[in-house]
Design a protein around this motif. Structure first.
Motif, mmCIF file in Angstrom:
data_model
loop_
_atom_site.group_PDB
_atom_site.id
_atom_site.type_symbol
_atom_site.label_atom_id
_atom_site.label_comp_id
_atom_site.label_asym_id
_atom_site.label_seq_id
_atom_site.Cartn_x
_atom_site.Cartn_y
_atom_site.Cartn_z
ATOM 1 N N GLY A 140 -19.062 -1.969 -6.093
ATOM 2 C CA GLY A 140 -19.692 -3.275 -5.942
ATOM 3 C C GLY A 140 -18.968 -4.373 -6.709
ATOM 4 N N VAL A 141 -19.759 -5.335 -7.186
ATOM 5 C CA VAL A 141 -19.188 -6.491 -7.879
ATOM 6 C C VAL A 141 -18.542 -6.092 -9.210
ATOM 7 N N ARG A 142 -18.887 -4.921 -9.732
ATOM 8 C CA ARG A 142 -18.246 -4.447 -10.958
ATOM 9 C C ARG A 142 -16.728 -4.437 -10.831
ATOM 10 N N TYR A 144 -15.389 -8.021 -11.044
ATOM 11 C CA TYR A 144 -15.550 -8.493 -12.420
ATOM 12 C C TYR A 144 -14.486 -7.884 -13.324
ATOM 13 N N THR A 163 -17.096 -17.245 -9.313
ATOM 14 C CA THR A 163 -17.706 -16.122 -10.017
ATOM 15 C C THR A 163 -17.291 -14.810 -9.359
ATOM 16 N N PRO A 164 -17.426 -13.687 -10.074
ATOM 17 C CA PRO A 164 -17.169 -12.393 -9.440
ATOM 18 C C PRO A 164 -18.029 -12.189 -8.201
ATOM 19 N N GLU A 165 -19.271 -12.641 -8.262
ATOM 20 C CA GLU A 165 -20.161 -12.485 -7.116
ATOM 21 C C GLU A 165 -19.641 -13.254 -5.906
ATOM 22 N N GLU A 166 -19.141 -14.471 -6.138
ATOM 23 C CA GLU A 166 -18.612 -15.274 -5.037
ATOM 24 C C GLU A 166 -17.343 -14.650 -4.464
ATOM 25 N N ASN A 167 -16.496 -14.144 -5.336
ATOM 26 C CA ASN A 167 -15.280 -13.486 -4.857
ATOM 27 C C ASN A 167 -15.607 -12.202 -4.103
ATOM 28 N N ALA A 168 -16.611 -11.454 -4.574
ATOM 29 C CA ALA A 168 -17.011 -10.228 -3.887
ATOM 30 C C ALA A 168 -17.511 -10.540 -2.477
ATOM 31 N N GLU A 169 -18.248 -11.635 -2.331
ATOM 32 C CA GLU A 169 -18.735 -12.030 -1.009
ATOM 33 C C GLU A 169 -17.571 -12.417 -0.102
ATOM 34 N N TYR A 194 -23.666 -5.081 -14.743
ATOM 35 C CA TYR A 194 -24.194 -4.940 -13.388
ATOM 36 C C TYR A 194 -24.783 -3.537 -13.206
#
Length: 232
Positions: free
Chosen positions: A119-121, A124, A168-174, A229
């Protein structure tokens, strides 16, 4: 001849859904691979309902939870279908070696591999490591062969993607999610054409740590990502 595949899921099954869509007429996988069954690692996996919602037959959806005889229970399902290969699409448990001894498998992954990394880990950890060592590196998104060592398998298909470090990591993951889907789709095509087993498949996932000190730093950051996370 179309390659039969059993998909393994642990979450929302977004990649599995995309694969199933691409196996329909007009899709890039039509006539190349066919998902004959799905294994989830828990009855609580949201992907079970998601694949039902796209009319995947419920009788070909199986749940194999970790516990005693884990390998044997996975093999019970695989031996029912005798697939050409299995594909871990967000599957989190470590695949028992007894299964690998009998079936070839592919694995979906990106970024730093190893224990805790999903996941997002992953995004990050990659971003934090780059910032700490002062080297901005692309993140690798890959479809690899399943290996006894976490995320150490040879690569069937891969891409290197530049991240936006202002996000953010979340935005990059998306941002990476549709790219992950595409890499797995083309990994399956590599299996269909036989090129996944070519000499270039000896390439291993990119190691962003260059020495022992950086390996120690990356491990510390992976633990940090794990704690930041937690699994829901």
């Amino acid at each position: 001849m179309v390659k039969s595949v059993v998909n393994l899921i642990s979450g929302g099954a977004s990649t599995c859904l995309r694969v199933i869509k691409e196996e329909l007429p007009e899709g890039v996988l039509f006539g190349a691979t066919k998902t004959v069954a799905i294994i989830a690692d828990s009855h609580d996996v949201s992907g079970i309902q998601n694949v039902k919602n796209v009319n995947f037959p419920e009788e070909h959806i199986h749940v194999v939870e970790k516990g005693p005889d884990f390998a044997e229970r996975i093999l019970d399902v695989l031996n029912t279908y005798r697939p050409d290969f299995f594909h871990q699409l967000g599957w989190m448990p470590h695949m028992p070696e007894e299964v690998m001894a009998q079936y070839v498998g592919l694995n979906q992954h990106l970024g730093p591999g190893g224990k805790w990394m999903y996941g997002v880990r992953r995004v990050y950890a990659h971003m934090r490591f780059c910032q700490e060592v002062g080297r901005i590196m692309p993140i690798q998104v890959f479809c690899q062969f399943v290996d006894p060592v976490y995320d150490a398998g040879k690569i069937a298909h891969a891409r290197k993607i530049d991240l936006d470090f202002a996000r953010t990591p979340e935005e990059n993951a998306e941002m990476l999610l549709p790219i992950e889907h595409g890499v797995q789709i083309y990994g399956r095509l590599e299996m269909f054409y036989g090129s996944a087993h070519s000499s270039r498949a000896v390439d291993k996932p990119m190691n962003i740590a260059l020495n022992e000190k950086e390996e120690e730093l990356l491990l510390t950051i992976k633990k940090e990502a794990r704690d930041k996370y937690p699994r829901n």
